[in-house]
Design a protein around this motif. Structure first.
Motif, PDB file in Angstrom:
ATOM      1  N   VAL A   1       0.870  -1.180   0.000  1.00  0.00           N
ATOM      2  CA  VAL A   1       0.000   0.000   0.000  1.00  0.00           C
ATOM      3  C   VAL A   1       0.905   1.227   0.000  1.00  0.00           C
ATOM      4  O   VAL A   1       1.730   1.408   0.895  1.00  0.00           O
ATOM      5  CB  VAL A   1      -0.940   0.005   1.219  1.00  0.00           C
ATOM      6  CG1 VAL A   1      -1.814   1.247   1.215  1.00  0.00           C
ATOM      7  CG2 VAL A   1      -1.793  -1.269   1.234  1.00  0.00           C
ATOM      8  N   LEU A   2       0.745   2.028  -1.036  1.00  0.00           N
ATOM      9  CA  LEU A   2       1.570   3.225  -1.212  1.00  0.00           C
ATOM     10  C   LEU A   2       0.907   4.446  -0.581  1.00  0.00           C
ATOM     11  O   LEU A   2      -0.321   4.538  -0.538  1.00  0.00           O
ATOM     12  CB  LEU A   2       1.779   3.507  -2.701  1.00  0.00           C
ATOM     13  CG  LEU A   2       2.448   2.411  -3.527  1.00  0.00           C
ATOM     14  CD1 LEU A   2       2.467   2.817  -4.999  1.00  0.00           C
ATOM     15  CD2 LEU A   2       3.851   2.146  -3.025  1.00  0.00           C
TER      16      LEU A   2
ATOM     17  N   ILE B   1       6.397  -1.652  -8.955  1.00  0.00           N
ATOM     18  CA  ILE B   1       6.726  -0.290  -8.525  1.00  0.00           C
ATOM     19  C   ILE B   1       8.243  -0.135  -8.465  1.00  0.00           C
ATOM     20  O   ILE B   1       8.921  -0.789  -7.674  1.00  0.00           O
ATOM     21  CB  ILE B   1       6.104   0.029  -7.148  1.00  0.00           C
ATOM     22  CG1 ILE B   1       4.589  -0.068  -7.219  1.00  0.00           C
ATOM     23  CG2 ILE B   1       6.538   1.418  -6.662  1.00  0.00           C
ATOM     24  CD1 ILE B   1       3.930   0.912  -8.177  1.00  0.00           C
TER      25      ILE B   1
ATOM     26  N   GLU C   1      -0.419   4.206 -14.277  1.00  0.00           N
ATOM     27  CA  GLU C   1      -1.539   3.362 -13.876  1.00  0.00           C
ATOM     28  C   GLU C   1      -1.144   1.898 -13.953  1.00  0.00           C
ATOM     29  O   GLU C   1      -0.310   1.504 -14.766  1.00  0.00           O
ATOM     30  CB  GLU C   1      -2.741   3.615 -14.785  1.00  0.00           C
ATOM     31  CG  GLU C   1      -3.411   4.941 -14.527  1.00  0.00           C
ATOM     32  CD  GLU C   1      -4.715   5.078 -15.289  1.00  0.00           C
ATOM     33  OE1 GLU C   1      -5.315   4.052 -15.665  1.00  0.00           O
ATOM     34  OE2 GLU C   1      -5.128   6.228 -15.503  1.00  0.00           O
TER      35      GLU C   1
ATOM     36  N   ASP D   1      -0.589   8.128  -0.652  1.00  0.00           N
ATOM     37  CA  ASP D   1      -1.338   8.799  -1.720  1.00  0.00           C
ATOM     38  C   ASP D   1      -0.440   9.578  -2.663  1.00  0.00           C
ATOM     39  O   ASP D   1      -0.583   9.499  -3.881  1.00  0.00           O
ATOM     40  CB  ASP D   1      -2.385   9.767  -1.142  1.00  0.00           C
ATOM     41  CG  ASP D   1      -3.531   9.059  -0.459  1.00  0.00           C
ATOM     42  OD1 ASP D   1      -3.783   7.880  -0.770  1.00  0.00           O
ATOM     43  OD2 ASP D   1      -4.180   9.693   0.396  1.00  0.00           O
TER      44      ASP D   1
ATOM     45  N   ASP E   1      -7.380   1.713  -1.966  1.00  0.00           N
ATOM     46  CA  ASP E   1      -7.362   2.580  -3.146  1.00  0.00           C
ATOM     47  C   ASP E   1      -5.951   2.852  -3.657  1.00  0.00           C
ATOM     48  O   ASP E   1      -5.770   3.261  -4.796  1.00  0.00           O
ATOM     49  CB  ASP E   1      -8.043   3.920  -2.852  1.00  0.00           C
ATOM     50  CG  ASP E   1      -9.545   3.780  -2.697  1.00  0.00           C
ATOM     51  OD1 ASP E   1     -10.108   2.763  -3.142  1.00  0.00           O
ATOM     52  OD2 ASP E   1     -10.157   4.700  -2.120  1.00  0.00           O
ATOM     53  N   THR E   2      -4.937   2.657  -2.802  1.00  0.00           N
ATOM     54  CA  THR E   2      -3.556   2.913  -3.218  1.00  0.00           C
ATOM     55  C   THR E   2      -2.714   1.634  -3.226  1.00  0.00           C
ATOM     56  O   THR E   2      -1.492   1.678  -3.088  1.00  0.00           O
ATOM     57  CB  THR E   2      -2.895   3.986  -2.325  1.00  0.00           C
ATOM     58  OG1 THR E   2      -2.855   3.508  -0.978  1.00  0.00           O
ATOM     59  CG2 THR E   2      -3.644   5.308  -2.413  1.00  0.00           C
ATOM     60  N   SER E   3      -3.374   0.498  -3.409  1.00  0.00           N
ATOM     61  CA  SER E   3      -2.676  -0.781  -3.488  1.00  0.00           C
ATOM     62  C   SER E   3      -1.996  -0.950  -4.834  1.00  0.00           C
ATOM     63  O   SER E   3      -2.541  -0.574  -5.868  1.00  0.00           O
ATOM     64  CB  SER E   3      -3.662  -1.942  -3.302  1.00  0.00           C
ATOM     65  OG  SER E   3      -4.117  -2.018  -1.978  1.00  0.00           O
ATOM     66  N   ARG E   4      -0.809  -1.535  -4.805  1.00  0.00           N
ATOM     67  CA  ARG E   4      -0.076  -1.909  -6.016  1.00  0.00           C
ATOM     68  C   ARG E   4       0.710  -3.178  -5.715  1.00  0.00           C
ATOM     69  O   ARG E   4       0.862  -3.571  -4.555  1.00  0.00           O
ATOM     70  CB  ARG E   4       0.900  -0.802  -6.440  1.00  0.00           C
ATOM     71  CG  ARG E   4       0.258   0.479  -6.925  1.00  0.00           C
ATOM     72  CD  ARG E   4      -0.530   0.344  -8.229  1.00  0.00           C
ATOM     73  NE  ARG E   4       0.260  -0.124  -9.353  1.00  0.00           N
ATOM     74  CZ  ARG E   4       0.894   0.648 -10.221  1.00  0.00           C
ATOM     75  NH1 ARG E   4       0.844   1.971 -10.095  1.00  0.00           N
ATOM     76  NH2 ARG E   4       1.574   0.124 -11.229  1.00  0.00           N
TER      77      ARG E   4
ATOM     78  N   ARG F   1       2.602   7.503  -9.943  1.00  0.00           N
ATOM     79  CA  ARG F   1       3.014   6.311 -10.693  1.00  0.00           C
ATOM     80  C   ARG F   1       2.149   6.152 -11.929  1.00  0.00           C
ATOM     81  O   ARG F   1       1.014   6.642 -11.984  1.00  0.00           O
ATOM     82  CB  ARG F   1       2.864   5.020  -9.868  1.00  0.00           C
ATOM     83  CG  ARG F   1       3.564   4.982  -8.533  1.00  0.00           C
ATOM     84  CD  ARG F   1       5.054   5.127  -8.648  1.00  0.00           C
ATOM     85  NE  ARG F   1       5.386   6.474  -8.229  1.00  0.00           N
ATOM     86  CZ  ARG F   1       6.598   6.968  -8.099  1.00  0.00           C
ATOM     87  NH1 ARG F   1       7.646   6.249  -8.392  1.00  0.00           N
ATOM     88  NH2 ARG F   1       6.800   8.199  -7.705  1.00  0.00           N
TER      89      ARG F   1
ATOM     90  N   TYR G   1       1.418   7.103  -4.901  1.00  0.00           N
ATOM     91  CA  TYR G   1       0.481   6.377  -5.769  1.00  0.00           C
ATOM     92  C   TYR G   1       0.041   7.264  -6.938  1.00  0.00           C
ATOM     93  O   TYR G   1       0.005   6.822  -8.088  1.00  0.00           O
ATOM     94  CB  TYR G   1      -0.735   5.923  -4.962  1.00  0.00           C
ATOM     95  CG  TYR G   1      -1.746   5.165  -5.788  1.00  0.00           C
ATOM     96  CD1 TYR G   1      -1.631   3.804  -5.968  1.00  0.00           C
ATOM     97  CD2 TYR G   1      -2.817   5.831  -6.398  1.00  0.00           C
ATOM     98  CE1 TYR G   1      -2.553   3.094  -6.735  1.00  0.00           C
ATOM     99  CE2 TYR G   1      -3.733   5.138  -7.167  1.00  0.00           C
ATOM    100  CZ  TYR G   1      -3.599   3.776  -7.324  1.00  0.00           C
ATOM    101  OH  TYR G   1      -4.506   3.091  -8.096  1.00  0.00           O
ATOM    102  N   ASP G   2      -0.250   8.511  -6.635  1.00  0.00           N
ATOM    103  CA  ASP G   2      -0.757   9.438  -7.655  1.00  0.00           C
ATOM    104  C   ASP G   2       0.270   9.797  -8.724  1.00  0.00           C
ATOM    105  O   ASP G   2      -0.098  10.303  -9.785  1.00  0.00           O
ATOM    106  CB  ASP G   2      -1.274  10.723  -6.998  1.00  0.00           C
ATOM    107  CG  ASP G   2      -2.533  10.486  -6.179  1.00  0.00           C
ATOM    108  OD1 ASP G   2      -3.221   9.464  -6.400  1.00  0.00           O
ATOM    109  OD2 ASP G   2      -2.820  11.318  -5.301  1.00  0.00           O
TER     110      ASP G   2
END
Length: 114
Positions: A48-49, A84, A59, A51, A76-79, A57, A54-55
């Motif tokens: 989990v990044l 990454i 998509e 916010d 909502d900010t999982s990757r 990176r 995440y914003d």
């Protein structure tokens, strides 16, 4: 890296730019599974990044989104950590590691980093 599975504990590390978060975790002995060994075929390196990171990176690919659908504790900010790449703007951030993973590998294989 912040790992809720441990007491909870923070591990502050310095890493080179250009390496992915899964490799970072393996290189530093941190708990981030990566059952598929970083080929975007599982969700065991789910992170989990923050916010603000995440914003910035790219998509997630459709393949990554499909794998994230199977991740434990999706946010909502999982990757996926294998997707990454560390960049200079990540200096000082906290990467959260969920408290569990879902390993669908037949025998529960957990790879040993080389």
């Amino acid at each position: 890296f912040y790992n809720a599975k441990k007491t909870p504990q923070y591990e502050e590390i310095k890493v080179p730019v250009g390496i992915n978060l899964l490799d970072v975790a393996h290189d530093y002995g941190l708990e981030l599974e990566g059952a598929c060994e970083g080929v975007c075929a599982c969700a065991t390196c789910h992170v989990v990044l923050p916010d603000e990171i995440y914003d910035t990176r790219e998509e997630a690919s459709e393949d990554e989104e499909d794998m994230l659908d199977m991740a434990f504790g999706l946010t909502d900010t999982s990757r996926l950590g294998c997707q990454i790449i560390v960049t200079e703007d990540m200096d000082g951030i906290v990467i959260n590691v969920p408290s569990a993973t879902r390993n669908f590998y037949v025998d529960g294989h957990v790879p040993v980093p080389h």
